[in-house]
Design a protein around this motif. Sequence first.
Motif, PDB file in Angstrom:
ATOM      1  N   ILE A  49       0.949  -1.241  -0.021  1.00 32.06           N
ATOM      2  CA  ILE A  49      -0.121   0.012  -0.157  1.00 32.06           C
ATOM      3  C   ILE A  49       0.999   1.091   0.257  1.00 32.06           C
ATOM      4  O   ILE A  49       0.820   2.224  -0.647  1.00 32.06           O
ATOM      5  CB  ILE A  49      -0.989  -0.053   1.099  1.00 32.06           C
ATOM      6  CG1 ILE A  49      -2.007  -1.207   0.915  1.00 32.06           C
ATOM      7  CG2 ILE A  49      -1.754   1.383   1.458  1.00 32.06           C
ATOM      8  CD1 ILE A  49      -2.948  -1.182   2.173  1.00 32.06           C
ATOM      9  N   ASN A  93       2.501   1.544  -3.744  1.00 27.73           N
ATOM     10  CA  ASN A  93       1.500   1.594  -4.751  1.00 27.73           C
ATOM     11  C   ASN A  93       0.724   3.050  -4.364  1.00 27.73           C
ATOM     12  O   ASN A  93       0.576   3.773  -5.528  1.00 27.73           O
ATOM     13  CB  ASN A  93       0.436   0.582  -4.851  1.00 27.73           C
ATOM     14  CG  ASN A  93       1.164  -0.714  -5.277  1.00 27.73           C
ATOM     15  OD1 ASN A  93       2.264  -0.478  -5.786  1.00 27.73           O
ATOM     16  ND2 ASN A  93       0.725  -1.705  -4.883  1.00 27.73           N
ATOM     17  N   GLU A  94       0.363   3.408  -3.314  1.00 30.23           N
ATOM     18  CA  GLU A  94      -0.343   4.638  -3.040  1.00 30.23           C
ATOM     19  C   GLU A  94       0.461   5.805  -2.831  1.00 30.23           C
ATOM     20  O   GLU A  94       0.020   7.061  -3.004  1.00 30.23           O
ATOM     21  CB  GLU A  94      -1.305   4.509  -2.054  1.00 30.23           C
ATOM     22  CG  GLU A  94      -2.300   3.277  -2.287  1.00 30.23           C
ATOM     23  CD  GLU A  94      -3.356   3.377  -3.359  1.00 30.23           C
ATOM     24  OE1 GLU A  94      -3.712   4.643  -3.541  1.00 30.23           O
ATOM     25  OE2 GLU A  94      -3.596   2.490  -4.186  1.00 30.23           O
TER      26      GLU A  94
END
Length: 170
Positions: free
Chosen positions: A23, A26-27
Amino acid sequence: ENQVIVIGVCGGIASGKSLLCRILKNEFQFEIIDADKIGHQVLNEASVIDDIIAQFGNTVLKTETVNEQKQELIASKMKREIDRKKLGSIVFADKNAMNKLNGIMWPIIAQRIIQMIDAFKHKPKNSGDAQKSFVVEAAILIEAKWHELNMFDEIWMPVASEKVAFGRLM
């Protein structure tokens, strides 16, 4: 010096460390440093192989034959490589042996992580590089006392219920 944020992520098996790191990558474009992968690389370094052989003997080397008499000869002539299964069978059966292995590996892995972060901090600034964030995924971060090395801005420890953790393991 580039501004860098470093978060250490630790926790038990199936607690969600890898999910949290994915997370963050990717974010939020965090760079992932996986301590396990670094450990596997370190295990191939000649000086580490020497230390492990000194501690555990030649029997932890990969060999291409089961003939015991030829084992020493072949181990000395071929590219030396630690057999992780053989080493594992020793250290997982003996806490003292595990502590000796950790004493060899943990300081070197920590050193490599610090070098990776420092290399970025002192890299010439590029337009898109002014701020970079790292997450270090290391299950053993606390046990290895890496939190005492001042390499982390924060340490995160994801927690999962037994039911969720068990489900991840199945």
